[in-house]
Design a protein around this motif. Sequence first.
Motif, PDB file in Angstrom:
ATOM      1  N   LEU A   1      19.263  12.087   5.111  1.00 57.62           N
ATOM      2  CA  LEU A   1      18.492  12.057   4.527  1.00 57.62           C
ATOM      3  C   LEU A   1      17.173  13.172   4.060  1.00 57.62           C
ATOM      4  O   LEU A   1      16.942  14.156   3.428  1.00 57.62           O
ATOM      5  N   GLU A   2      16.922  12.854   5.319  1.00 58.31           N
ATOM      6  CA  GLU A   2      15.566  13.502   5.939  1.00 58.31           C
ATOM      7  C   GLU A   2      15.715  15.719   5.906  1.00 58.31           C
ATOM      8  O   GLU A   2      14.356  16.381   5.356  1.00 58.31           O
TER       9      GLU A   2
ATOM     10  N   VAL B   1      22.160   4.637   2.395  1.00 57.00           N
ATOM     11  CA  VAL B   1      21.418   4.468   2.234  1.00 57.00           C
ATOM     12  C   VAL B   1      20.508   4.594   0.855  1.00 57.00           C
ATOM     13  O   VAL B   1      20.281   3.578   0.235  1.00 57.00           O
ATOM     14  N   ILE B   2      20.899   5.405  -0.159  1.00 56.57           N
ATOM     15  CA  ILE B   2      21.223   5.790  -1.872  1.00 56.57           C
ATOM     16  C   ILE B   2      22.122   4.149  -2.067  1.00 56.57           C
ATOM     17  O   ILE B   2      21.033   3.228  -2.843  1.00 56.57           O
ATOM     18  N   GLU B   3      22.866   4.419  -1.829  1.00 61.03           N
ATOM     19  CA  GLU B   3      23.661   3.280  -2.142  1.00 61.03           C
ATOM     20  C   GLU B   3      22.802   1.395  -2.263  1.00 61.03           C
ATOM     21  O   GLU B   3      23.061   0.937  -2.856  1.00 61.03           O
ATOM     22  N   CYS B   4      22.610   1.559  -0.838  1.00 62.80           N
ATOM     23  CA  CYS B   4      21.307   0.439  -0.973  1.00 62.80           C
ATOM     24  C   CYS B   4      20.393  -0.041  -1.767  1.00 62.80           C
ATOM     25  O   CYS B   4      20.314  -1.105  -2.184  1.00 62.80           O
TER      26      CYS B   4
ATOM     27  N   PHE C   1      11.515  10.869  -3.185  1.00 60.74           N
ATOM     28  CA  PHE C   1      12.595  10.094  -3.515  1.00 60.74           C
ATOM     29  C   PHE C   1      12.811   9.330  -1.780  1.00 60.74           C
ATOM     30  O   PHE C   1      13.516   7.808  -2.249  1.00 60.74           O
ATOM     31  N   ILE C   2      12.909   9.699  -0.666  1.00 63.32           N
ATOM     32  CA  ILE C   2      13.074   9.003   0.301  1.00 63.32           C
ATOM     33  C   ILE C   2      11.876   7.669   0.405  1.00 63.32           C
ATOM     34  O   ILE C   2      12.511   7.061   1.102  1.00 63.32           O
ATOM     35  N   ALA C   3      10.755   8.065   0.262  1.00 59.91           N
ATOM     36  CA  ALA C   3       9.764   7.219   0.478  1.00 59.91           C
ATOM     37  C   ALA C   3      10.271   5.867  -0.167  1.00 59.91           C
ATOM     38  O   ALA C   3      10.439   4.668   0.121  1.00 59.91           O
ATOM     39  N   MET C   4      10.371   6.055  -1.817  1.00 57.72           N
ATOM     40  CA  MET C   4      11.645   5.070  -2.710  1.00 57.72           C
ATOM     41  C   MET C   4      12.974   4.573  -2.273  1.00 57.72           C
ATOM     42  O   MET C   4      12.685   3.024  -1.503  1.00 57.72           O
TER      43      MET C   4
ATOM     44  N   GLU D   1       0.990  -1.430   0.012  1.00 61.37           N
ATOM     45  CA  GLU D   1       0.533  -0.267  -0.099  1.00 61.37           C
ATOM     46  C   GLU D   1       1.295   1.628  -0.206  1.00 61.37           C
ATOM     47  O   GLU D   1       0.439   2.241  -0.591  1.00 61.37           O
ATOM     48  N   SER D   2       2.223   0.764   0.543  1.00 64.90           N
ATOM     49  CA  SER D   2       3.194   2.715   0.557  1.00 64.90           C
ATOM     50  C   SER D   2       3.155   2.718  -0.578  1.00 64.90           C
ATOM     51  O   SER D   2       3.615   4.158  -0.910  1.00 64.90           O
ATOM     52  N   GLU D   3       4.177   1.571  -1.489  1.00 64.83           N
ATOM     53  CA  GLU D   3       4.215   1.738  -2.650  1.00 64.83           C
ATOM     54  C   GLU D   3       3.338   2.078  -3.736  1.00 64.83           C
ATOM     55  O   GLU D   3       3.338   3.185  -4.465  1.00 64.83           O
ATOM     56  N   THR D   4       1.720   2.235  -3.401  1.00 66.36           N
ATOM     57  CA  THR D   4       0.859   2.174  -4.320  1.00 66.36           C
ATOM     58  C   THR D   4       0.941   4.117  -4.240  1.00 66.36           C
ATOM     59  O   THR D   4       1.356   4.704  -4.745  1.00 66.36           O
ATOM     60  N   ARG D   5       0.513   4.310  -2.967  1.00 59.62           N
ATOM     61  CA  ARG D   5       0.750   5.973  -2.175  1.00 59.62           C
ATOM     62  C   ARG D   5       2.074   6.224  -2.760  1.00 59.62           C
ATOM     63  O   ARG D   5       1.514   8.004  -3.641  1.00 59.62           O
ATOM     64  N   ARG D   6       3.309   5.622  -2.718  1.00 56.54           N
ATOM     65  CA  ARG D   6       4.045   6.414  -3.498  1.00 56.54           C
ATOM     66  C   ARG D   6       4.855   6.856  -4.464  1.00 56.54           C
ATOM     67  O   ARG D   6       4.760   8.114  -5.561  1.00 56.54           O
TER      68      ARG D   6
END
Length: 266
Positions: free
Chosen positions: A245-246, A158-161, A216-219, A11-16
């Motif tokens: 990041l926030e 975390v972006i590299e993750c 982006f941060i949600a991704m 559901e969170s990905e759908t919102r994103r």
Amino acid sequence: MGTDYVHGYTESETRRLSDQAGTLAGLLHGGTQYAPGSRVLEVGCGVGAQTVQLLTRSPGITLTAVDISEESLAEAKRRVAGAAPYGQVEWHHGDLHDLPDAEFDHLFVCFVLEHLPDPVEALQKLREHLRPGGTITVVEGDHGSAIYHPRSEDAQVVIECLNRSQADAGGDALIGRRVQPLLTAAGFTAVVTEPRTVYADETLPHLVDGFTRKTFIAMVGSVRDRSIATGLSTPDAWARGIRDLERTAEPGGTFHYTFFKGVGVR
């Protein structure tokens, strides 16, 4: 041709995806308009976030929307119901080896190639479904284009993750920079590719919220559990990185990202 969708079907990905499509509608779809009566194939329609944009910006088209996930197609049908009067929609459950047996005037491929192990093969397969003289439009991001302030090594980790998780799943989080050579290698001609840049700071609160936070941060956040489970990060390191990041979405913070949009002709 299946794919391990690294962000998950949640559901969170759908919102994103919805937030992303709404926030970036003009940026990503600007310059794309199909004539009434055009037969358009959208590959990897997901939950229909981009499908709505296609229908409302090109009224009168006949759109065939394809996705490998039955759950995503069900959500897309619900989402698109309100936009259906703008054009006809045909839904198809399948992957690139199971596309409708038809020829189309235009193909639209958004945020799909990044998840595939062989994007050239995928584009070649799609080319077979395009009439001579028809066009393909490809939109992809490039996580290597993320430039932000305050700069933080923990945030970069975390972006590299995210990048590593996508690579481990068979994709390429940096594929945006390859859109032109991929289209050319697949046999398309008259390829034109251009950057579509989004920049957000406190003077642009709709982009700070819609893109920096909710896109982006949600991704990045979507791969937390996977990153920790595979040893790419630890709970403490992840928390530090996301917190830094926030800060880019707080007063004094800035965020810059580039998408690449390519159009080619069969």
